[in-house]
Motif scaffolding. Structure first.
Motif, short mmCIF file in Angstrom:
data_model
loop_
_atom_site.label_atom_id
_atom_site.label_comp_id
_atom_site.label_asym_id
_atom_site.label_seq_id
_atom_site.Cartn_x
_atom_site.Cartn_y
_atom_site.Cartn_z
N LEU A 83 0.84 -1.19 0.00
CA LEU A 83 0.00 0.00 0.00
C LEU A 83 0.88 1.24 0.00
CD1 LEU A 83 -2.43 -1.34 2.72
CD2 LEU A 83 -2.79 -1.32 0.25
N TYR A 139 -4.90 1.31 6.26
CA TYR A 139 -3.73 0.57 5.81
C TYR A 139 -3.18 -0.33 6.91
CZ TYR A 139 -3.24 3.22 1.42
OH TYR A 139 -3.41 3.76 0.18
N ARG A 156 -0.88 -5.13 5.34
CA ARG A 156 -0.04 -5.22 4.14
C ARG A 156 1.11 -4.25 4.36
NH1 ARG A 156 -3.77 -8.25 3.06
NH2 ARG A 156 -4.72 -8.72 1.07
N VAL A 164 3.28 -1.14 4.10
CA VAL A 164 2.99 0.23 3.68
C VAL A 164 4.29 0.87 3.20
CG1 VAL A 164 2.17 2.51 4.41
CG2 VAL A 164 1.09 0.44 5.33
#
Length: 103
Positions: free
Chosen positions: A5, A26, A31, A33
């Motif tokens: 992300l 996020y 995931r 970042v």
């Protein structure tokens, strides 16, 4: 379904305190970042504490490229493991409880 992300913080005065609602989404996604913004700002500190990704300064193009390739390779060979920790304290519920306590 994204593997990574991206969060971009504007290059403007007083940007170290910019933390968008999207950032908390996020964190919940667990995931990695990739953030681009002010080193030492709030997003940078939270990413480090939660082990949720990395923040790079605006001009760190080669470091950004290496980070993307590192995560991509780990995903491709199956060795990627999310190390995200401590994100629950940044949920809306917990942040609202903290806000109420401090009123």
């Amino acid at each position: 379904n994204a593997s990574m992300l991206l969060m971009a913080i504007p290059d403007s005065p007083d940007n170290k305190g910019i933390v968008t609602g999207k950032f908390f989404e996020y964190l919940a996604a667990e995931r990695p970042v990739l953030a681009i913004g002010p080193v030492g700002g709030d997003v940078d500190i939270m990413l480090q504490k939660c082990k949720a990704g990395r923040l790079f300064a605006y001009d760190e193009k080669e470091k950004i490229k290496r980070y993307i390739l590192q995560i991509f390779e780990q995903i491709q060979d199956g060795s990627f493991r999310s190390e995200t920790t401590g994100t629950e304290k940044y949920t809306r519920r917990n942040l609202t409880e903290e806000l109420i306590k401090n009123i």
